[in-house]
Scaffold this motif. Structure first.
Motif, PDB file in Angstrom:
ATOM      1  N   SER A  82       0.836  -1.095  -0.018  1.00  0.00           N
ATOM      2  CA  SER A  82      -0.026  -0.001   0.117  1.00  0.00           C
ATOM      3  C   SER A  82       0.824   1.220  -0.086  1.00  0.00           C
ATOM      4  O   SER A  82       2.073   1.263   0.419  1.00  0.00           O
ATOM      5  CB  SER A  82      -0.943   0.174   1.283  1.00  0.00           C
ATOM      6  OG  SER A  82      -1.520  -1.264   1.307  1.00  0.00           O
ATOM      7  N   GLU A 203      -7.694   0.937 -12.939  1.00  0.00           N
ATOM      8  CA  GLU A 203      -7.356   1.000 -11.671  1.00  0.00           C
ATOM      9  C   GLU A 203      -8.546   0.942 -10.614  1.00  0.00           C
ATOM     10  O   GLU A 203      -9.607   1.684 -10.840  1.00  0.00           O
ATOM     11  CB  GLU A 203      -6.495   2.313 -11.255  1.00  0.00           C
ATOM     12  CG  GLU A 203      -5.009   2.025 -11.855  1.00  0.00           C
ATOM     13  CD  GLU A 203      -4.273   3.256 -11.109  1.00  0.00           C
ATOM     14  OE1 GLU A 203      -5.054   4.479 -10.790  1.00  0.00           O
ATOM     15  OE2 GLU A 203      -3.044   3.227 -10.993  1.00  0.00           O
ATOM     16  N   ILE A 205      -8.970   1.756  -6.526  1.00  0.00           N
ATOM     17  CA  ILE A 205      -8.327   2.236  -5.606  1.00  0.00           C
ATOM     18  C   ILE A 205      -9.118   2.265  -4.231  1.00  0.00           C
ATOM     19  O   ILE A 205     -10.318   2.839  -4.149  1.00  0.00           O
ATOM     20  CB  ILE A 205      -7.823   3.765  -5.816  1.00  0.00           C
ATOM     21  CG1 ILE A 205      -7.125   3.944  -7.064  1.00  0.00           C
ATOM     22  CG2 ILE A 205      -7.110   4.320  -4.573  1.00  0.00           C
ATOM     23  CD1 ILE A 205      -6.875   5.346  -7.807  1.00  0.00           C
ATOM     24  N   ARG A 212      -3.672   3.856   1.020  1.00  0.00           N
ATOM     25  CA  ARG A 212      -4.347   3.808  -0.305  1.00  0.00           C
ATOM     26  C   ARG A 212      -3.769   2.314  -0.889  1.00  0.00           C
ATOM     27  O   ARG A 212      -2.562   2.096  -0.824  1.00  0.00           O
ATOM     28  CB  ARG A 212      -3.854   4.944  -1.194  1.00  0.00           C
ATOM     29  CG  ARG A 212      -4.310   4.555  -2.597  1.00  0.00           C
ATOM     30  CD  ARG A 212      -4.162   5.881  -3.317  1.00  0.00           C
ATOM     31  NE  ARG A 212      -5.587   6.614  -2.877  1.00  0.00           N
ATOM     32  CZ  ARG A 212      -5.551   7.887  -3.635  1.00  0.00           C
ATOM     33  NH1 ARG A 212      -5.102   8.503  -4.438  1.00  0.00           N
ATOM     34  NH2 ARG A 212      -6.745   8.583  -3.180  1.00  0.00           N
ATOM     35  N   THR A 214      -4.040   0.219  -4.266  1.00  0.00           N
ATOM     36  CA  THR A 214      -4.429   0.282  -5.658  1.00  0.00           C
ATOM     37  C   THR A 214      -4.330  -1.275  -6.135  1.00  0.00           C
ATOM     38  O   THR A 214      -3.454  -1.936  -6.198  1.00  0.00           O
ATOM     39  CB  THR A 214      -3.494   1.064  -6.328  1.00  0.00           C
ATOM     40  OG1 THR A 214      -3.506   2.265  -5.729  1.00  0.00           O
ATOM     41  CG2 THR A 214      -3.680   1.171  -7.890  1.00  0.00           C
TER      42      THR A 214
END
Length: 276
Positions: A82, A203, A205, A212, A214
């Motif tokens: 992350s 993506e 997210i 975060r 992804t």
């Protein structure tokens, strides 16, 4: 003295009968129009108003989460794959508790639990998100989608609010295993309406307090049954169409919704893998 001769008017009874039939037809027509207007208003409410209402509330929930993250105490991040969320957000996160996967959401799959969930860091589990409470934000740039993620897939408490629902018993964001989500395709904010447009490389997210995660879209299953629980297994693979899915353990994300549109007969599934 004149005799009074009665005048007989022929056909008057027939005209009365015709007038009575016309009145009945007119009343039936009025009733049909009234019922049609009521049905139309119900459709407008269901398709248009619930969308606006749920979408507005979901966007406000995203803003509330982001404000809370900005004001929250600092803490360690989670997930080796992350990256920090841009801005001052920080703090610990936690995965869901294990439990049965409920079919209470019409855009979800139903069946037994997908397996126990670990904590986001892979260590001892922390405090789980409150049931039915939003705790993360899903962003899909290709679709311009920003939607809160809540624990659970209950239709009234989660999905009808315009949220994406996190299947109980599946992995948390950024964890090894399968982070599985359900969302409405039509009405009530319809956050997953356009996920059929996602393609490999897009993506997905997921922001959770301070971190975060992804994911990258890898595979799409256009149609399967609502009982195909293999799609949300730790290593996702359809048990209905075994040619769709994965073979190796990893960190996955799954999006499920109804298909075709305005029907809950089948499920559409999108899978992604955590970007390393």
């Amino acid at each position: 003295m004149r005799d009074h001769i009665p005048v007989v008017v022929q056909g008057s009874g027939r005209r009365v009968r015709r007038a009575g039939a016309a009145g009945i037809l007119w009343a039936a027509a009025e009733l049909t129009v009234t019922v049609g207007v009521v049905v139309l208003l119900l459709v407008v409410h269901q398709v248009w108003w619930t969308n606006r209402q749920a979408a507005a509330a979901a966007h406000e929930q995203v803003r509330a989460l982001e404000r809370a993250w900005e004001d929250g105490p600092a803490g360690p991040g989670a997930g080796a794959a992350s990256t920090p969320v841009p801005g001052p957000t920080s703090g610990p996160t936690s995965g869901p508790t294990s439990g049965p996967v409920s079919g209470s959401g019409s855009d979800s799959v139903s069946g037994p639990a997908a397996g126990p969930a670990a904590s986001p860091s892979g260590g001892p589990a922390g405090t789980a998100p409150r049931r039915d409470g939003a705790y993360a934000v899903l962003r899909i740039p290709r679709l311009g989608l920003v939607v809160p993620v809540a624990q659970g897939i209950d239709k009234r408490a989660v999905l009808d609010k315009g949220y994406a629902g996190h299947y109980p018993g599946t992995a948390g964001p950024g964890e090894r295993g399968n982070f599985a989500l359900a969302g409405h395709r039509n009405t009530h904010g319809e956050p997953f309406r356009r996920i059929d447009r996602l393609r490999a490389g897009d993506e997905l997210i997921v922001d959770v307090r301070g971190r975060r995660h992804t994911y990258v879209v890898g595979k799409v299953l256009p149609e399967t049954t609502e009982r195909d629980t293999g799609v949300i297994a730790p290593v996702p693979r359809s048990v209905v169409k075994p040619g769709y899915g994965y073979d190796e353990p990893g960190a996955y994300i799954t999006l499920t919704t109804c298909t075709p549109e305005y029907s809950s007969k089948y499920r559409l599934v999108v899978w992604g893998t955590l970007r390393s």
